[in-house]
Design a protein around this motif. Structure first.
Motif, PDB file in Angstrom:
ATOM      1  N   VAL A  88       9.473 -14.699  -2.030  1.00  0.00           N
ATOM      2  CA  VAL A  88       8.725 -14.746  -0.769  1.00  0.00           C
ATOM      3  C   VAL A  88       8.876 -13.422  -0.015  1.00  0.00           C
ATOM      4  O   VAL A  88       7.906 -12.901   0.556  1.00  0.00           O
ATOM      5  CB  VAL A  88       9.193 -15.940   0.095  1.00  0.00           C
ATOM      6  CG1 VAL A  88       8.609 -15.873   1.493  1.00  0.00           C
ATOM      7  CG2 VAL A  88       8.816 -17.253  -0.576  1.00  0.00           C
ATOM      8  N   ALA A  89      10.091 -12.851  -0.035  1.00  0.00           N
ATOM      9  CA  ALA A  89      10.315 -11.571   0.642  1.00  0.00           C
ATOM     10  C   ALA A  89       9.496 -10.458   0.007  1.00  0.00           C
ATOM     11  O   ALA A  89       8.952  -9.600   0.712  1.00  0.00           O
ATOM     12  CB  ALA A  89      11.800 -11.219   0.620  1.00  0.00           C
ATOM     13  N   VAL A  90       9.373 -10.473  -1.315  1.00  0.00           N
ATOM     14  CA  VAL A  90       8.560  -9.457  -1.990  1.00  0.00           C
ATOM     15  C   VAL A  90       7.086  -9.618  -1.605  1.00  0.00           C
ATOM     16  O   VAL A  90       6.390  -8.636  -1.339  1.00  0.00           O
ATOM     17  CB  VAL A  90       8.758  -9.537  -3.522  1.00  0.00           C
ATOM     18  CG1 VAL A  90       7.723  -8.716  -4.264  1.00  0.00           C
ATOM     19  CG2 VAL A  90      10.155  -9.070  -3.888  1.00  0.00           C
ATOM     20  N   LEU A  91       6.600 -10.861  -1.541  1.00  0.00           N
ATOM     21  CA  LEU A  91       5.223 -11.087  -1.108  1.00  0.00           C
ATOM     22  C   LEU A  91       5.005 -10.609   0.327  1.00  0.00           C
ATOM     23  O   LEU A  91       3.981  -9.977   0.632  1.00  0.00           O
ATOM     24  CB  LEU A  91       4.860 -12.564  -1.236  1.00  0.00           C
ATOM     25  CG  LEU A  91       4.616 -13.090  -2.636  1.00  0.00           C
ATOM     26  CD1 LEU A  91       4.285 -14.575  -2.590  1.00  0.00           C
ATOM     27  CD2 LEU A  91       3.505 -12.325  -3.326  1.00  0.00           C
ATOM     28  N   LEU A  92       5.954 -10.918   1.211  1.00  0.00           N
ATOM     29  CA  LEU A  92       5.843 -10.447   2.597  1.00  0.00           C
ATOM     30  C   LEU A  92       5.855  -8.925   2.664  1.00  0.00           C
ATOM     31  O   LEU A  92       5.090  -8.316   3.413  1.00  0.00           O
ATOM     32  CB  LEU A  92       6.993 -11.007   3.434  1.00  0.00           C
ATOM     33  CG  LEU A  92       6.875 -12.432   3.915  1.00  0.00           C
ATOM     34  CD1 LEU A  92       8.180 -12.879   4.563  1.00  0.00           C
ATOM     35  CD2 LEU A  92       5.728 -12.577   4.889  1.00  0.00           C
ATOM     36  N   ARG A  93       6.728  -8.313   1.872  1.00  0.00           N
ATOM     37  CA  ARG A  93       6.829  -6.858   1.873  1.00  0.00           C
ATOM     38  C   ARG A  93       5.526  -6.228   1.385  1.00  0.00           C
ATOM     39  O   ARG A  93       5.062  -5.219   1.921  1.00  0.00           O
ATOM     40  CB  ARG A  93       8.012  -6.440   1.002  1.00  0.00           C
ATOM     41  CG  ARG A  93       8.209  -4.959   0.836  1.00  0.00           C
ATOM     42  CD  ARG A  93       8.511  -4.297   2.166  1.00  0.00           C
ATOM     43  NE  ARG A  93       8.718  -2.896   2.016  1.00  0.00           N
ATOM     44  CZ  ARG A  93       7.755  -1.985   1.920  1.00  0.00           C
ATOM     45  NH1 ARG A  93       6.495  -2.352   1.952  1.00  0.00           N
ATOM     46  NH2 ARG A  93       8.038  -0.712   1.799  1.00  0.00           N
TER      47      ARG A  93
END
Length: 195
Positions: free
Chosen positions: A58-63
């Motif tokens: 999820v953090a990679v998608l947000l980034r």
């Protein structure tokens, strides 16, 4: 610009860190007690143990969704408006594909540059180790400094080489996505619409 980077970091990174801490507290080995919070082998234990990996995804998608924010801030937007513009430009059919298509080669370039420079900087290990041990008399500090110096040099040199390329590429992508979103319809389309 710094406010954009700070705000983006505050949005992206707390979730994986909190998920890791919570998963460790609920499933990790507790040395001070025999009581386990979640019993091993249950589906709940498995879900909680896997939650840090999901949080990193999820953090990679947000980034990725907020990767155009510095370019938007360079156009004069405030931190919040730059993040919103990046979000709106990325979550379109063309935007998501283009951001991903740009991110993968840039990530490969960065990883390759770090690996290459770390390998080239390996001869610094004995030099730094000897110098620090001679200066401080502390073998352990010298040993670990010798291990870390090629990695630090690799990260700094790779950042100096790849960051300008990355920032320029994302700024060009931001301009392209913004202009394609706000461009007026073609003359043939308007003539057909009025007829």
């Amino acid at each position: 610009m710094l406010a954009v980077y700070a705000l983006r970091g505050l949005i992206v990174w707390p979730l994986p860190l909190l998920a890791e801490e919570a998963a460790y507290d609920l499933t990790g080995p507790q040395l001070d007690t025999d009581q386990q919070v979640l019993e091993r082998g249950t589906w709940l234990h498995t879900c909680v143990a896997a939650s840090p990996a999901v949080a990193v995804f999820v953090a990679v998608l947000l980034r990725l969704a907020l990767s155009l924010a510095p370019a938007a801030a360079a156009h004069g937007l405030g931190p919040g408006a730059a993040l919103r513009r990046s979000w709106s430009l990325t979550w379109t059919r063309a935007g998501a594909v283009r951001v991903l298509a740009l991110t993968i080669p840039l990530a490969a370039l960065t990883a390759g540059a770090i690996r290459l420079v770390v390998q080239l900087a390996l001869p610094l290990r004995p030099l730094v180790r000897g110098w620090i041990e001679e200066a401080t008399g502390n073998f352990f500090a010298a040993y670990y400094a010798g291990i870390l110096v090629p990695v630090i040099v690799g990260i700094l040199v790779a950042a100096a080489v790849t960051l300008p390329i990355t920032c320029t590429a994302f700024a060009a992508l931001h301009d392209q996505l913004r202009s394609s979103r706000t461009s007026p319809p073609r003359a043939g389309n308007t003539a057909g619409a009025t007829a």
